[in-house]
Structure formats: C-alpha cells, structure tokens
Design an enzyme around this catalytic site. Structure first.
Site, PDB file in Angstrom:
ATOM      1  N   ASP A 166      42.654  34.662  44.046  1.00 14.28           N
ATOM      2  CA  ASP A 166      41.652  33.503  44.090  1.00 14.28           C
ATOM      3  C   ASP A 166      40.173  33.797  44.390  1.00 14.28           C
ATOM      4  OD1 ASP A 166      42.870  34.596  46.310  1.00 14.28           O
ATOM      5  OD2 ASP A 166      42.233  33.065  47.577  1.00 14.28           O
ATOM      6  N   GLU A 214      39.194  38.687  49.270  1.00 11.05           N
ATOM      7  CA  GLU A 214      38.577  37.213  49.372  1.00 11.05           C
ATOM      8  C   GLU A 214      37.681  37.341  50.343  1.00 11.05           C
ATOM      9  OE1 GLU A 214      40.479  34.693  53.100  1.00 11.05           O
ATOM     10  OE2 GLU A 214      42.306  33.942  51.670  1.00 11.05           O
TER      11      GLU A 214
END
Length: 370
Positions: free
Chosen positions: A113, A52
């Site tokens: 993500d 991330e």
C-alpha cells in the site's frame, strides 16, 4: 484535527500569512515530521517510521503544495528505507530504534500500500509541479511493484500481494483489502500505460467485496481454491486496517464504474456508524460482534461515505468528533493521518477523477516558485 476555534484564528490571521497553507497539515508536520523528513510514531518504544507514514506525508505535502516537505520526506525515504536506491529497491516498511545506540531498518519487507501511494504521488507531483524526475522515479517504483509483489491466483487473476514475502502458502493467499485503493491503482494504470494494472484493479475489486461478507470490511482475508474465507490469523476481524476500506471507497468519484457496487456492499457498516457517536474499534466480520470505540480518525475516515450518502446528522456528528479529537499530541499518528485524509477530502482540498487523476485546491498565493 485543529479545533474549530484554532481554525477560525488561522483564518483571522490570513492577512498576515503569505501562503494560505493547510492548517491540519502544518499541525501534522509539527507533531510528527522530524527535521530530516521522517514521520515518527512516538507512541511506539522504538519510535518507528513506516513506509506508510512516509507515503502519506508525500501525498499530504502535494495536496498542500508544500514542495519543501515533499522533498524532505522523499530524501529520507530514499536514504533510509531503500539503501539510497529507491529506483531499484522497494522501501522497507519499518525503521526505528533497534537498541540504545542503533537506528536502522527493523523489517526489510515492503508494504504494497505504501509502495502504491509513493509511486502514484510521485507521478501526480510530476504533473502538478512539472518535475520530470518525480515521474521517472515513480515509474520505476511502479515497475518494481509489478515485478516483486504480484501473483497469479487461480480463480482470482493477477493479484497485488501485501508485500513481496510472507503472504502465499501452498493452498492460500493472504490479502488486505485496505492495501488496494482503487483511485490510486487507476492512477498508476493511467500514468504507466501498463495493462497489468487493469488486471490488478479487477482482482482488487473482488478482494474488497470478498472481505466484507456481511457488510463490514475485514482487515485481512484469505483466498483459497474454494474462494474467500475469513483470515485465520486475524480471525476475520475488521479494525485499524479495514477502516481505510471505507475511506478509499468514499473517495471514489461517482463516475467510477464499481463505486456503487462497493458502497452498496458496505452499506451495513455505514448504517451502523450513523447510529453511533463513534465507529466501532473492532468488529467480528463473521458474527458482527463489536468491541470498543475507534479513535477520532475512524470518524474522519467515514466522512466521505457519509457525505455521499447525504447522512447529514451523522456527517456533522462525526466531523465534529474528528475535528475536536485529532492532532492533540504526537502519539496518535495513524488516527491523525486518517483525519487529514477524511477532513481534507470533505474540505475539497483534493479529489480523484475516474482515471485516478488528482485535482488539488491550491490558492494562487500558494502557487509560488520553488
């Protein structure tokens, strides 16, 4: 973020600066990016780096037209999170100190993500910097996401799982609404021309709505044969993951066909934050009991929604809190990343259009060759 006085000082020094950089990104780099391109979360004993963090660094580098930092972050991610095969292996989500003498991958599962942001940002970097190799790599990562982190869920359709492993049982699917930023998904659909992304967009809308039964987004939600239920592991709380649901929703353009529906569902949370000096840190999305104040980055994450709703007083209050409380040290990586997203958007440094195309505000002085 940088204090107001420091921002003014940077402006005053503009005549001596060859390139008008994004001050907040320069400060973020100084605090969190190592010389070899990894984003270090110094608040953890293992000094971890997450996929991330690497994905956000790539995005912020692109918004700032910082090709050197972009390539450093990309090289580190390629070498350390994917076994030097980023075109074949989705990046491991966590890397750090295993013991006193060993640094390595701590958890090899990928985080969808981060994978989305990396693939998407590479595609946009290829277009903005006219560099084909970024496009080829982004397309391969996007294909690998579809191969390894997607499931067909009865009653919901084609769904993006939070990662390849650990989110499916015999009777439920554990999903994360903050893992499916619609502008990024629309961008990948445009970049790749792969119809499956359209199906994921449709199910993601349902995940976002289903995770906010009373207007406050949950970190995690489960889907069963009876529909959405509160996540049994996290007990349906909304906190550090869910804050991004409001951020991604606020950054949707007015032309997005589902923006109004999503914003309308999240209206109770927005009305709540407008009455507070700080967003709540933790909310029980079933009982609406709250606990604690979120960090400055929580205020920043809500700025796009507050701006779109023209809640001027709340916007100014939370903008000031975010600006004054962020980027003070190297122990608040996540909050500071949220601040770059929210404040950067408010400063119009970037925007997404209806098809997820990224527009950036580069000054002519920053459009230098690399």
């Amino acid at each position: 973020m940088l204090s107001t006085s420091l921002l003014l000082a940077d402006s005053a020094l503009g005549a001596g600066v060859k390139c008008e950089a994004w001050p907040a990104w320069q400060r973020f780099k100084l605090l969190y990016m190592s010389h070899d391109g990894r984003i270090v979360d110094a608040s953890t004993e293992a000094q971890i780096t997450t996929s991330e963090g690497q994905s956000y660094a790539l995005f912020f580098s692109l918004v700032s037209n910082d090709r050197e930092a972009f390539d450093r972050a990309l090289r580190w991610t390629h070498s350390n999170l994917s076994g030097s095969q980023l075109d074949k292996n989705l990046p491991a989500w966590k890397w750090g100190r295993a013991d006193e003498s060993s640094w390595r991958v701590l958890d090899g599962n990928s985080a969808s993500d981060a994978d989305l942001w990396i693939a998407y940002t590479l595609g946009e970097a290829a277009r903005l910097w006219k560099e084909q190799r970024y496009s080829s790599l982004g397309a391969e990562i996007a294909r690998n996401i579809l191969r390894r982190a997607v499931a067909t869920v009865p009653g919901l359709g084609t769904v993006l799982l939070p990662g390849p492993q650990g989110f499916v049982t015999d009777d439920s699917w554990r999903l994360n609404p903050s893992y499916v930023p619609l502008s990024v998904l629309r961008g990948l659909e445009r970049q790749t021309k792969e119809p499956l992304w359209g199906e994921i967009i449709r199910s993601s809308e349902q995940v976002i709505l289903g995770a906010a039964p009373k207007g406050f987004a949950a970190d995690w939600v489960e889907f069963t044969r009876n529909g959405f239920i509160a996540d049994r592991r996290s007990r349906g709380v909304g906190s550090y993951d869910a804050i991004r649901v409001y951020l991604w929703a606020g950054m949707l353009p007015a032309s997005d066909p589902v923006r109004d529906k999503i914003v309308d569902v999240l209206k109770p949370a927005l009305e709540s934050v407008a009455k507070r000096t700080a967003p709540v840190e933790i909310v029980d999305t079933q009982t609406l009991e709250t606990r604690g104040d979120g960090p400055p980055g929580f205020s920043a994450a809500l700025l796009p929604m507050l701006a779109n709703a023209r809640m001027t007083a709340a916007l100014q209050s939370h903008r000031q809190r975010a600006a004054e409380g962020s980027l003070q040290n190297n122990r608040s990586y996540y909050s500071d990343a949220l601040s770059l997203f929210g404040l950067g958007w408010l400063e119009q440094r970037y925007r997404f259009n209806r098809s997820g195309l990224l527009s950036v505000r580069w000054t002519p002085a920053c459009d230098r060759p690399h």
